[in-house]
Write a protein that holds these residues in place. Sequence first.
Motif, PDB file in Angstrom:
ATOM      1  N   LEU A 115       0.803  -1.251   0.102  1.00  0.00           N
ATOM      2  CA  LEU A 115      -0.129  -0.022   0.105  1.00  0.00           C
ATOM      3  C   LEU A 115       1.076   1.334  -0.138  1.00  0.00           C
ATOM      4  CD1 LEU A 115      -2.969  -0.923   2.353  1.00  0.00           C
ATOM      5  CD2 LEU A 115      -2.747  -1.118  -0.212  1.00  0.00           C
ATOM      6  N   VAL A 119       0.212   4.071  -2.841  1.00  0.00           N
ATOM      7  CA  VAL A 119      -0.023   5.510  -2.606  1.00  0.00           C
ATOM      8  C   VAL A 119       1.087   6.635  -3.151  1.00  0.00           C
ATOM      9  CG1 VAL A 119       0.076   6.990  -0.445  1.00  0.00           C
ATOM     10  CG2 VAL A 119      -1.415   4.948  -0.381  1.00  0.00           C
ATOM     11  N   HIS A 122       0.308   7.607  -6.551  1.00  0.00           N
ATOM     12  CA  HIS A 122      -0.742   8.322  -6.882  1.00  0.00           C
ATOM     13  C   HIS A 122      -0.891   9.621  -6.024  1.00  0.00           C
ATOM     14  CE1 HIS A 122      -1.857   4.456  -8.232  1.00  0.00           C
ATOM     15  NE2 HIS A 122      -2.518   4.934  -8.887  1.00  0.00           N
ATOM     16  N   LEU A 125      -3.177  10.957  -2.647  1.00  0.00           N
ATOM     17  CA  LEU A 125      -3.318   9.822  -1.824  1.00  0.00           C
ATOM     18  C   LEU A 125      -2.859  10.126  -0.343  1.00  0.00           C
ATOM     19  CD1 LEU A 125      -4.103   6.673  -3.942  1.00  0.00           C
ATOM     20  CD2 LEU A 125      -5.698   8.542  -3.347  1.00  0.00           C
ATOM     21  N   ARG A 126      -3.267   9.498   0.606  1.00  0.00           N
ATOM     22  CA  ARG A 126      -2.684   9.399   1.764  1.00  0.00           C
ATOM     23  C   ARG A 126      -2.772   8.313   2.831  1.00  0.00           C
ATOM     24  NH1 ARG A 126      -3.430  13.427   7.264  1.00  0.00           N
ATOM     25  NH2 ARG A 126      -1.820  12.542   8.555  1.00  0.00           N
ATOM     26  N   LEU A 127      -1.802   7.450   3.083  1.00  0.00           N
ATOM     27  CA  LEU A 127      -1.700   6.242   3.832  1.00  0.00           C
ATOM     28  C   LEU A 127      -1.825   6.597   5.374  1.00  0.00           C
ATOM     29  CD1 LEU A 127      -1.831   3.273   3.778  1.00  0.00           C
ATOM     30  CD2 LEU A 127       0.686   3.208   3.911  1.00  0.00           C
ATOM     31  N   VAL A 136      -6.372   4.222   3.371  1.00  0.00           N
ATOM     32  CA  VAL A 136      -6.033   4.935   2.292  1.00  0.00           C
ATOM     33  C   VAL A 136      -7.104   6.103   1.989  1.00  0.00           C
ATOM     34  CG1 VAL A 136      -5.329   5.196   0.110  1.00  0.00           C
ATOM     35  CG2 VAL A 136      -4.875   3.284   1.277  1.00  0.00           C
ATOM     36  N   HIS A 137      -6.698   7.465   2.445  1.00  0.00           N
ATOM     37  CA  HIS A 137      -7.576   8.379   2.376  1.00  0.00           C
ATOM     38  C   HIS A 137      -7.178   9.072   0.970  1.00  0.00           C
ATOM     39  CE1 HIS A 137      -8.295   8.981   6.796  1.00  0.00           C
ATOM     40  NE2 HIS A 137      -7.391   8.448   6.624  1.00  0.00           N
ATOM     41  N   PHE A 138      -8.605   9.268   0.339  1.00  0.00           N
ATOM     42  CA  PHE A 138      -8.694  10.089  -1.024  1.00  0.00           C
ATOM     43  C   PHE A 138      -9.503  11.196  -1.375  1.00  0.00           C
ATOM     44  CE2 PHE A 138     -11.405   6.367  -0.851  1.00  0.00           C
ATOM     45  CZ  PHE A 138     -12.471   6.814  -1.410  1.00  0.00           C
ATOM     46  N   VAL A 148      -8.507   2.929  -5.410  1.00  0.00           N
ATOM     47  CA  VAL A 148      -8.121   2.739  -4.061  1.00  0.00           C
ATOM     48  C   VAL A 148      -8.974   1.406  -3.538  1.00  0.00           C
ATOM     49  CG1 VAL A 148      -8.105   3.480  -1.652  1.00  0.00           C
ATOM     50  CG2 VAL A 148      -7.606   5.103  -3.413  1.00  0.00           C
TER      51      VAL A 148
END
Length: 255
Positions: A115, A119, A122, A125-127, A136-138, A148
């Motif tokens: 992951l 991330v 891209h 995106l934030r792990l 994973v925040h999008f 995601v």
Amino acid sequence: MPPVSEILPPGGLAQLAPVASSAYFLDVDGTLLAIRPRPEDVVADASLLGLLAGLSDAAGGALALVSGRKIDDIDRIFAPAVFCAAGLHGAEIRFPDGSRILAQSGVMDIARPKLLAFVARHQGLRLEDKGATLAVHFRQRPDLGPEVLAALMGVARGDVAGDLAVQEGKMVAELKRAGHHKGTAIAALLKAAPHAGRQPVFIGDDLTDESGFSFVNALGGISIRIGPAEEPSAARHRLSDPDELRRELRSLLGG
């Protein structure tokens, strides 16, 4: 899932779930507090801390915070208050007597580098690494939501032990241990005093809370979703936002 069936009128919570006989299970983000772009920016204000402390006292301690966050992070948000809590969708629990179920983070060791690499490929995106779960925040890249979700599902399917599952949320998807969810967290807390023997009341706002709604419904409890009426949910009652929820919590205390 059926749509939310009833808008809770002012004072409705006090009628449905009086403090003398109810156990309150409350989600944090989007329920007690507004969602912020960065999870670490969420902090409870003094008014909310006083309200929750008063409600916990009035209910004989039968109040717990049930969140996808780690319990350590819940404690940061509500410091200096410390409440009974379930974190990481039930993977960790702190009971009223202080005893704990601890989350096992080793299950994510293989998934974590996959992951991280995803991330990194891209932008936006934030792990969020919670140890025993990986989110994973999008929010900054909503267009990447399907990608995601597909990536996390691919990692889960590749787990030979079959111990991983994907939990969808608002602009986030999370890899967690299968078998842990907010319904199982509430079930565990209801086995112990002071929650045992009381009517369960669960209030949440997201897909991550649906298991909790379904569980308390099966017990004849009270389920309330925070958010727009058009969002389908197993919850039987609805409030529009955290401010309305605070109004209802104050009504439990006669305010």
